[in-house]
Design a protein around this motif. Structure first.
Motif, PDB file in Angstrom:
ATOM      1  N   ASN A  21       0.803  -1.221   0.000  1.00 20.97           N
ATOM      2  CA  ASN A  21       0.000   0.000   0.000  1.00 20.97           C
ATOM      3  C   ASN A  21       0.837   1.272   0.000  1.00 20.97           C
ATOM      4  N   GLU A  22       2.082   1.187   0.494  1.00 17.88           N
ATOM      5  CA  GLU A  22       2.879   2.421   0.600  1.00 17.88           C
ATOM      6  C   GLU A  22       4.024   2.509  -0.403  1.00 17.88           C
ATOM      7  N   ILE A  23       4.211   1.460  -1.202  1.00 20.55           N
ATOM      8  CA  ILE A  23       5.360   1.433  -2.106  1.00 20.55           C
ATOM      9  C   ILE A  23       5.366   2.596  -3.093  1.00 20.55           C
ATOM     10  N   ASP A  24       4.232   2.875  -3.719  1.00 20.16           N
ATOM     11  CA  ASP A  24       4.197   3.964  -4.699  1.00 20.16           C
ATOM     12  C   ASP A  24       4.582   5.303  -4.075  1.00 20.16           C
ATOM     13  N   PHE A  25       4.176   5.528  -2.853  1.00 23.67           N
ATOM     14  CA  PHE A  25       4.511   6.776  -2.162  1.00 23.67           C
ATOM     15  C   PHE A  25       6.008   6.856  -1.882  1.00 23.67           C
ATOM     16  N   LEU A  26       6.602   5.724  -1.492  1.00 25.12           N
ATOM     17  CA  LEU A  26       8.041   5.687  -1.246  1.00 25.12           C
ATOM     18  C   LEU A  26       8.815   5.924  -2.541  1.00 25.12           C
ATOM     19  N   CYS A  27       8.319   5.347  -3.634  1.00 23.31           N
ATOM     20  CA  CYS A  27       9.013   5.491  -4.915  1.00 23.31           C
ATOM     21  C   CYS A  27       8.944   6.914  -5.450  1.00 23.31           C
ATOM     22  N   ARG A  28       7.889   7.630  -5.090  1.00 24.76           N
ATOM     23  CA  ARG A  28       7.797   9.033  -5.507  1.00 24.76           C
ATOM     24  C   ARG A  28       8.830   9.900  -4.803  1.00 24.76           C
ATOM     25  N   ALA A  29       9.144   9.539  -3.545  1.00 31.27           N
ATOM     26  CA  ALA A  29      10.013  10.379  -2.711  1.00 31.27           C
ATOM     27  C   ALA A  29      11.500  10.039  -2.846  1.00 31.27           C
ATOM     28  N   PHE A  30      11.797   8.808  -3.259  1.00 28.55           N
ATOM     29  CA  PHE A  30      13.197   8.365  -3.310  1.00 28.55           C
ATOM     30  C   PHE A  30      13.621   8.055  -4.742  1.00 28.55           C
ATOM     31  N   ASP A  31      14.915   8.299  -5.022  1.00 29.43           N
ATOM     32  CA  ASP A  31      15.439   8.064  -6.368  1.00 29.43           C
ATOM     33  C   ASP A  31      15.516   6.570  -6.684  1.00 29.43           C
ATOM     34  N   ARG A  32      15.924   5.792  -5.690  1.00 31.44           N
ATOM     35  CA  ARG A  32      15.972   4.331  -5.840  1.00 31.44           C
ATOM     36  C   ARG A  32      15.453   3.679  -4.563  1.00 31.44           C
ATOM     37  N   VAL A  33      14.783   2.525  -4.713  1.00 31.20           N
ATOM     38  CA  VAL A  33      14.272   1.779  -3.576  1.00 31.20           C
ATOM     39  C   VAL A  33      14.722   0.327  -3.707  1.00 31.20           C
ATOM     40  N   PHE A  34      15.389  -0.157  -2.673  1.00 34.91           N
ATOM     41  CA  PHE A  34      15.793  -1.566  -2.615  1.00 34.91           C
ATOM     42  C   PHE A  34      14.978  -2.257  -1.524  1.00 34.91           C
ATOM     43  N   ILE A  35      14.491  -3.446  -1.826  1.00 36.11           N
ATOM     44  CA  ILE A  35      13.768  -4.238  -0.834  1.00 36.11           C
ATOM     45  C   ILE A  35      14.579  -5.477  -0.504  1.00 36.11           C
ATOM     46  N   LEU A  36      14.812  -5.695   0.797  1.00 36.17           N
ATOM     47  CA  LEU A  36      15.509  -6.885   1.281  1.00 36.17           C
ATOM     48  C   LEU A  36      14.512  -7.725   2.066  1.00 36.17           C
ATOM     49  N   PRO A  37      13.934  -8.785   1.452  1.00 41.25           N
ATOM     50  CA  PRO A  37      12.960  -9.620   2.156  1.00 41.25           C
ATOM     51  C   PRO A  37      13.644 -10.735   2.938  1.00 41.25           C
ATOM     52  N   VAL A  38      13.517 -10.696   4.257  1.00 39.48           N
ATOM     53  CA  VAL A  38      14.156 -11.694   5.121  1.00 39.48           C
ATOM     54  C   VAL A  38      13.053 -12.457   5.859  1.00 39.48           C
ATOM     55  N   GLN A  39      12.646 -13.567   5.287  1.00 41.98           N
ATOM     56  CA  GLN A  39      11.596 -14.374   5.913  1.00 41.98           C
ATOM     57  C   GLN A  39      12.239 -15.388   6.845  1.00 41.98           C
ATOM     58  N   ALA A  40      11.914 -15.308   8.126  1.00 43.85           N
ATOM     59  CA  ALA A  40      12.535 -16.168   9.124  1.00 43.85           C
ATOM     60  C   ALA A  40      12.053 -17.602   8.994  1.00 43.85           C
ATOM     61  N   GLY A  41      13.015 -18.533   9.042  1.00 43.63           N
ATOM     62  CA  GLY A  41      12.681 -19.937   9.203  1.00 43.63           C
ATOM     63  C   GLY A  41      12.754 -20.257  10.690  1.00 43.63           C
ATOM     64  N   LYS A  42      12.918 -21.522  11.032  1.00 39.96           N
ATOM     65  CA  LYS A  42      12.999 -21.876  12.452  1.00 39.96           C
ATOM     66  C   LYS A  42      14.221 -21.255  13.111  1.00 39.96           C
ATOM     67  N   VAL A  43      15.330 -21.206  12.392  1.00 44.36           N
ATOM     68  CA  VAL A  43      16.540 -20.557  12.906  1.00 44.36           C
ATOM     69  C   VAL A  43      17.125 -19.613  11.869  1.00 44.36           C
ATOM     70  N   LEU A  44      17.245 -20.080  10.636  1.00 46.24           N
ATOM     71  CA  LEU A  44      17.862 -19.294   9.578  1.00 46.24           C
ATOM     72  C   LEU A  44      16.797 -18.710   8.653  1.00 46.24           C
ATOM     73  N   PRO A  45      17.136 -17.646   7.926  1.00 53.74           N
ATOM     74  CA  PRO A  45      16.168 -17.092   6.957  1.00 53.74           C
ATOM     75  C   PRO A  45      15.927 -18.079   5.813  1.00 53.74           C
ATOM     76  N   LYS A  46      14.736 -18.036   5.265  1.00 53.10           N
ATOM     77  CA  LYS A  46      14.455 -18.827   4.075  1.00 53.10           C
ATOM     78  C   LYS A  46      15.095 -18.148   2.875  1.00 53.10           C
ATOM     79  N   LYS A  47      15.609 -18.942   1.967  1.00 52.78           N
ATOM     80  CA  LYS A  47      16.241 -18.387   0.773  1.00 52.78           C
ATOM     81  C   LYS A  47      15.184 -18.181  -0.301  1.00 52.78           C
ATOM     82  N   LEU A  48      14.531 -17.012  -0.233  1.00 55.16           N
ATOM     83  CA  LEU A  48      13.525 -16.668  -1.225  1.00 55.16           C
ATOM     84  C   LEU A  48      14.219 -16.332  -2.542  1.00 55.16           C
ATOM     85  N   LYS A  49      13.723 -16.881  -3.626  1.00 56.57           N
ATOM     86  CA  LYS A  49      14.389 -16.733  -4.920  1.00 56.57           C
ATOM     87  C   LYS A  49      13.612 -15.822  -5.862  1.00 56.57           C
TER      88      LYS A  49
END
Length: 425
Positions: A21-49
């Motif tokens: 819901n807020e991505i478009d607003f962030l993209c208007r205000a910033f020159d570049r936007v990077f998203i780092l998705p870190v989905q937690a597993g039981k101990v380590l993050p899942k390797k989302l591809k």
């Protein structure tokens, strides 16, 4: 300026869906936007591809989390020291053994999750040639992602985090490292006034502010609607223990003499058992029909609200932050019955746009309120509908809430940049 946004899975499907819901607003205000998705597993993050194939905007680049055995084993000394201090705090605090064990387990997990997040942040800066002095680090959650932001060594321009419910209240879950996080970031944006007040009081700070989430609604909404037959109830929640969706089943079982169609949106670990429970409790009631929709993308939920013209939204959670699901319902002028938990009373005004239930309400109390909406005069019912829509327009319309949120981020960043330039002179 550049923005780096840390999420627990967004933009991957079914993860952090409201971030969109807020991505478009962030993209208007910033020159570049990077998203780092870190989905937690039981101990380590899942390797989302292949996260970039889900990119929500042309300005966005999604960074896939990667890690090796080396990243797992070689933990930041500062993180180890911090974890050790938190572990000692957990052991000696006055709490139940179960709570202490959960606290220690969370610290153990956070060490690995945070360390790997930090490694990926460093690689992102290096490979993309990002200037830290022109970068805002933003964690969507006030947990290990916010800790990663707090621990990140590069001199970024601004460090911020949102705070919701499970990542905030110690009464619900242990909250490791919160004092450290608050001391090492610039601002925490709580999704409710209750949350902001809680942070400022508990941690003796003034860094927490309110930033309501919001929803979009570009549909034509009819506020002069009459209640349908059957009376249409809708609920929208993950089918997990805290949401207590089965209590809707128990309440509907009590109702006689009124035709009701109940629609539930959402899946979860208890989804199949809920369907079995409803079959057991409601199958012999000729006046009650129900429909379990399972998971629906946000756009499909709004389409359904526009098409079905529901008469009442019900939320039975034992704990909440400030539910976006209620905002969505009210944007269509749907009155709400919800439990008075978390920040719910900041959106549901008792007797105006809906009714509040005590946290430990009885089935009779919910069934009585449902019947109240069925029985009330058309003029009174329309008043509830109008007030529901008005609440959304004034306080939870995404165009307003996210514009204000992004403007505040930019203001804080520019203010801090100006102060640093002045000090540099």
């Amino acid at each position: 300026m550049i923005l780096i946004l840390l999420t627990i899975g967004y933009p991957h499907p079914k993860r952090d869906v409201f971030v969109g819901n807020e991505i478009d607003f962030l993209c208007r205000a910033f020159d570049r936007v990077f998203i780092l998705p870190v989905q937690a597993g039981k101990v380590l993050p899942k390797k989302l591809k292949n996260g970039d194939k889900y990119k929500p905007h042309q300005k966005v680049k999604v960074w896939d989390v990667e890690y090796t055995i080396k990243d797992i084993l070689f933990v930041s000394p500062k993180l180890i020291v911090l974890a050790a201090k938190e572990a000692l705090k957990a052991i000696f605090q006055k709490n139940t053994v179960r709570y202490k064990m959960l606290y220690l387990w969370m610290i153990f997990r956070w060490v690995f999750l945070t360390n790997i997040t930090l490694k990926n942040l460093s690689r992102l800066f290096e490979k993309e040639g990002i200037d830290p002095n022109d970068t805002v680090l933003y964690s969507y959650w006030f947990h290990f992602l916010a800790l990663s932001v707090a621990l990140f060594k590069k001199p970024v321009l601004l460090k911020i985090s949102r705070a919701h419910r499970s990542d905030l209240y110690t009464e619900l879950f242990p909250q490791p490292c919160k004092e450290f996080i608050i001391n090492h970031i610039d601002k925490v944006f709580a999704c409710s006034k209750m949350g902001a007040d809680y942070i400022n009081k508990k941690y003796n700070t003034n860094k927490a502010a309110i930033s309501y989430l919001g929803t979009f609604n570009d549909y034509k909404v009819n506020l002069n609607k009459k209640r349908s037959k059957p009376f249409k109830i809708v609920s929208c929640a993950r089918v997990v223990p805290v949401k207590r969706v089965e209590k809707i089943v128990d309440s509907l079982e009590k109702i006689e003499g009124y035709e009701i169609l109940w629609t539930h949106i959402g899946d979860g670990e208890l989804f199949e058992s809920l369907k079995e429970y409803a079959q057991k409790k409601l199958s012999k009631k000729e006046n009650i029909t129900y429909n379990f929709m399972g998971f629906l993308p946000n756009s499909k939920i709004l389409d359904l609200y526009a098409k079905e013209d529901f008469n009442l939204f019900v939320n039975t959670s034992s704990s909440e932050g400030l539910p976006v699901s209620i905002m969505e319902a009210m944007s269509f002028g749907i009155p709400v019955v919800a439990t008075d938990v978390g920040g719910v009373r900041e959106i549901v005004k008792d007797g105006s746009n809906g009714y509040l239930l005590e946290k430990d309400f009885t089935e009779d109390e919910l069934s009585s309120l449902i019947e109240k909406f069925i029985q009330m005069q058309e003029g009174e019912y329309q008043r509830f509908c109008i007030e529901a829509r008005k609440t959304w327009e004034e306080r939870f319309n995404a165009k307003k809430t996210y514009e204000e949120f992004v403007s505040e981020i930019v203001r804080l960043a520019q203010s801090k940049k100006g102060a640093e330039l002045k000090n540099g002179e």
